[in-house]
Design a protein around this motif. Sequence first.
Motif, PDB file in Angstrom:
ATOM      1  N   VAL A 128      -6.370  -8.296  -1.603  1.00 39.54           N
ATOM      2  CA  VAL A 128      -5.920  -6.900  -1.528  1.00 39.54           C
ATOM      3  C   VAL A 128      -6.361  -6.339  -0.179  1.00 39.54           C
ATOM      4  O   VAL A 128      -7.495  -6.571   0.252  1.00 39.54           O
ATOM      5  N   ARG A 129      -5.461  -5.658   0.518  1.00 32.80           N
ATOM      6  CA  ARG A 129      -5.829  -5.038   1.791  1.00 32.80           C
ATOM      7  C   ARG A 129      -5.513  -3.541   1.698  1.00 32.80           C
ATOM      8  O   ARG A 129      -4.333  -3.168   1.596  1.00 32.80           O
ATOM      9  N   PHE A 130      -6.564  -2.733   1.726  1.00 33.49           N
ATOM     10  CA  PHE A 130      -6.329  -1.297   1.646  1.00 33.49           C
ATOM     11  C   PHE A 130      -5.868  -0.749   2.992  1.00 33.49           C
ATOM     12  O   PHE A 130      -6.292  -1.217   4.050  1.00 33.49           O
ATOM     13  N   GLU A 132      -5.460   2.980   5.030  1.00 30.64           N
ATOM     14  CA  GLU A 132      -5.985   4.346   4.962  1.00 30.64           C
ATOM     15  C   GLU A 132      -4.854   5.359   5.129  1.00 30.64           C
ATOM     16  O   GLU A 132      -4.049   5.249   6.045  1.00 30.64           O
ATOM     17  N   GLU A 136     -10.788   9.652   7.338  1.00 29.67           N
ATOM     18  CA  GLU A 136     -12.017   9.592   6.535  1.00 29.67           C
ATOM     19  C   GLU A 136     -12.391  10.946   5.932  1.00 29.67           C
ATOM     20  O   GLU A 136     -11.936  11.959   6.393  1.00 29.67           O
ATOM     21  N   TYR A 141      -7.083   5.406  -0.006  1.00 33.41           N
ATOM     22  CA  TYR A 141      -6.814   4.018   0.406  1.00 33.41           C
ATOM     23  C   TYR A 141      -5.811   3.394  -0.546  1.00 33.41           C
ATOM     24  O   TYR A 141      -6.023   3.404  -1.766  1.00 33.41           O
ATOM     25  N   MET A 166     -14.659   6.007  -2.974  1.00 31.86           N
ATOM     26  CA  MET A 166     -13.419   6.391  -2.281  1.00 31.86           C
ATOM     27  C   MET A 166     -12.233   6.320  -3.237  1.00 31.86           C
ATOM     28  O   MET A 166     -12.159   5.435  -4.080  1.00 31.86           O
ATOM     29  N   ASP A 199      -2.326   0.241   9.072  1.00 28.38           N
ATOM     30  CA  ASP A 199      -3.625   0.888   9.079  1.00 28.38           C
ATOM     31  C   ASP A 199      -4.152   0.821  10.508  1.00 28.38           C
ATOM     32  O   ASP A 199      -3.930  -0.168  11.205  1.00 28.38           O
ATOM     33  N   ARG A 200      -4.889   1.850  10.907  1.00 27.99           N
ATOM     34  CA  ARG A 200      -5.336   1.898  12.308  1.00 27.99           C
ATOM     35  C   ARG A 200      -6.306   0.764  12.651  1.00 27.99           C
ATOM     36  O   ARG A 200      -6.560   0.477  13.807  1.00 27.99           O
ATOM     37  N   LEU A 201      -6.883   0.123  11.620  1.00 31.68           N
ATOM     38  CA  LEU A 201      -7.873  -0.912  11.902  1.00 31.68           C
ATOM     39  C   LEU A 201      -7.281  -2.329  11.950  1.00 31.68           C
ATOM     40  O   LEU A 201      -7.973  -3.284  12.252  1.00 31.68           O
ATOM     41  N   GLU A 202      -5.988  -2.425  11.633  1.00 30.84           N
ATOM     42  CA  GLU A 202      -5.443  -3.774  11.483  1.00 30.84           C
ATOM     43  C   GLU A 202      -5.430  -4.585  12.761  1.00 30.84           C
ATOM     44  O   GLU A 202      -5.642  -5.796  12.735  1.00 30.84           O
TER      45      GLU A 202
END
Lengths: 480, 411
Positions: A128-130, A132, A136, A141, A166, A199-202
């Motif tokens: 599973v990949r959350f 956002e 924050e 998520y 969360m 997602d901004r972190l990918e």
Amino acid sequence: MQYITLDTETDFDGWRKAARSLVLHHVPPSDVTWTVKGGEADLFAPQAPSPMLEVNEGTFNVSGKFVELAQAAILHRDPQRFAILYRLLFRLKDNHDLIEVATDPDVAQVTAMARAVHRDEHKMHAFVRFREIGRERQAHYVAWFEPEHHIVELAAPFFAKRFADMPWSILTPDLCAHWDGHALSFTSGVSRREAPSEDRLEETWRRYYASIFNPARLKVKAMQAEMPKKYWRNLPEASIIKPLIEDAERMTGAMIANAATDPHKPQKRPEAPMKRKTAADDLETLREEAAHCRACHLYKDATQTVFGEGPKNANIMLVGEQPGDKEDLAGHPFVGPAGQMLDRALEEAGVDRKKVYVTNAVKHFKFVPRGKIRLHQKPNTPEIRACRQWYEREVSAIQPELIVAMGATAAQSVFGKITPIGKTRGRLIDLPDGRKALVTVHPSYLLRLPDPEAKVLEYQRFVEDLKIAAGLQRKAAHAA
Amino acid sequence: MDVQRKLEILADAAKYDASCASSGTERRDSSDGKGMGSTAPGMGICHSYAPDGRCISLLKVLLTNACNYDCLYCVNRASSNVPRARFTIDEVVKLTLDFYRRNYIEGLFLSSGIIRSPDYTMEQVVSVARKLREEHHFRGYIHLKTIPEADDALIAEAGKYADRLSINIEMPQETSLQQFAPEKDVRAIRRTMGRLRLKLDEAEENRATKTKAKPQRFAPAGQSTQMIVGADSASDHTILHTSANLYGAYRLRRVYYSAFSPIPDASRALPLVQPPLLREHRLYQADWLMRFYGFDVGEIVDDSAMLPLEIDPKLAWALRHRDRFPLDVNRASREELLRVPGFGTRTVERIIATRRTTTIRLADLARLHVPRNKALPFIVLSDPRPPPPRLDEARLVERFKPKATQLGFGF
């Protein structure tokens, strides 16, 4: 023919209730057809399902193992699972031990189904990949996942316990799970379009994925065995798998081709000289030197040299046999069970432990590994002889008046030859250099005695022997 | 330098460390609503797999890849020309939490090049864990690399926050460590392992004795180590002997074998060839035999000092001891069954449970998930006919060797 309709694909309670009453009515598995409400209709099913059979008086037990297997297997996507489970249950009623027969086709099939479900659950926990939504603090998520079996309710509590602080949702085509920070809830399945697409972190995650991969050890099959392609379409990192593989050979080749830097000249760690000093030894220098001792092979497997300890001006020196497991790890003599025994006996005999120098005839632990333990081995004569230089130099550094040899190995070191304990035990013996020696048993000998009475007796004798040392210590204190 | 670039450098620098498991720790979760994270009991969770076949379960990075030491086999050695970077403590904390929230990872595996002094470096590593645990109440998995000879108080603190501590023995024999890593001292590494074991033992004793005071926590997932395979001339026998010694002496949970692989800007003193992956695999199999199947080192590598590459070590053992076979699956003891090629520990458990009520036949092997080809020459089942291949056949071993194929990467 009995037509049973269950409420949902995962309706274990409904299946259990129906199955129980069918078994009690001796309905053979071939006479039952199982369907799920709203599922694909059975071609031969009547418009209305059979009325639930009344449950007779009486009940029957099945093993907990079956219930466990059935609860998992019912989440399998195979439409035949209800029937297979009922067939096994029907057979189990008269043959309880059947569930342990791994070679039975029904048991094997149900076990395989349960295993597939648990594997899918495990993969859901992992893959599973959350993503956002919002930033924050107020972020939510959301993940999209396509499970192979009906596992959403099974897998969801794991995420609730892990991401308790969360709010999250896991969307799937079958069922969606939601956590608001307090409670889990479920809604019906949705399409992939409902889920956020990035997602901004990918990008950061992909960079990590690319950097942690070692192109020189490509093992694509091993990767796919654990991360089958069916999961890839929802993993953000999967998009770079192919380019990474394609580039791997080139990168490895480049590394090998560019291997051209000169190694630095190795700076040798200064080795302690092993040759014997002629000048009187300082205890600290000795200890440092002994730490590098390779006079025999025992250093190889031991953790460290366990050197003697105690005040420099001690007038009594206790010599044991060799360090044990605990001494080897801690680097101090007599800290294990034998050391505790020694401390007790010394106190009882009236010897001040703090004024005594304690050491061993052999300063490395000798053992054979037996699985997870190390079995103590008696040092042999060459090993005792190789280690004797340290004992001699300790004696010359400390200049003790009395040397107490505990056990045969210690006596061999003190007298320089094999010396039976029985004949020499418990009396003061003059050494050639004017010192006195006292021979007694090793405290670990007392620990090993099986007979409790003998144990008490031998311990008393040991204390008596040490009292001789106590007398000498008192006399010395008086003189000083 | 931005965090992404640092991450690239410091993950690249960490990838040669094989240990990345997230298993075997205590059960924890955040259902009390304070903080985040949980640990899975029993088996760990691998969140992804890289094309090198290895799992990604932790954010595995170095705090810095600057290092005072000049170990030849190491990409981060002082004389290497790789780009250098250093994370701040907060950057690692934030990355860990951000990745964790998205379910990319199980936790953090933090190591570091040695800068200034062992104590300074260890203090920095511990600070990250302290911040994660105490300020963010992070309940996920933390694995810290212990710096040899760091102060005892720092080690104790590391054990308070970490699930697992590790310290790499690096080379299977002392002489190679002297040759390749002259500044590293195998005695210091062992002393640190010994101290860790004493602390682990103490924590275990405290857990066993019931007291009102909460026992001091110390690395519930124990300690592990890593050995590099193929950089020096050590034989498999030497390697496995070293492992057996490490397991016995320091109660290590795992010894990881890492096939030496080419590194960028490598030293000339090392073999720059494809890493010996198959040898690494055989060593893991042999290690498994020692830990779960009751094999002694001397039995596994019997007459030759190397494990055969074409067949697995258990099969090799069985072929050397044909006089002990065939075994009657319906009668043999557990210990004997564990020595049959193709029988795993779970298979043996299932066989023992099954044969209490029924006899096991040839046709049942598939349901027990036993590879027929491998096991059949060594067993007898209750079927009337003896199994076809004969144990005294000189060419029996040929049966098991893989067919010759073209080298290449399958995809």
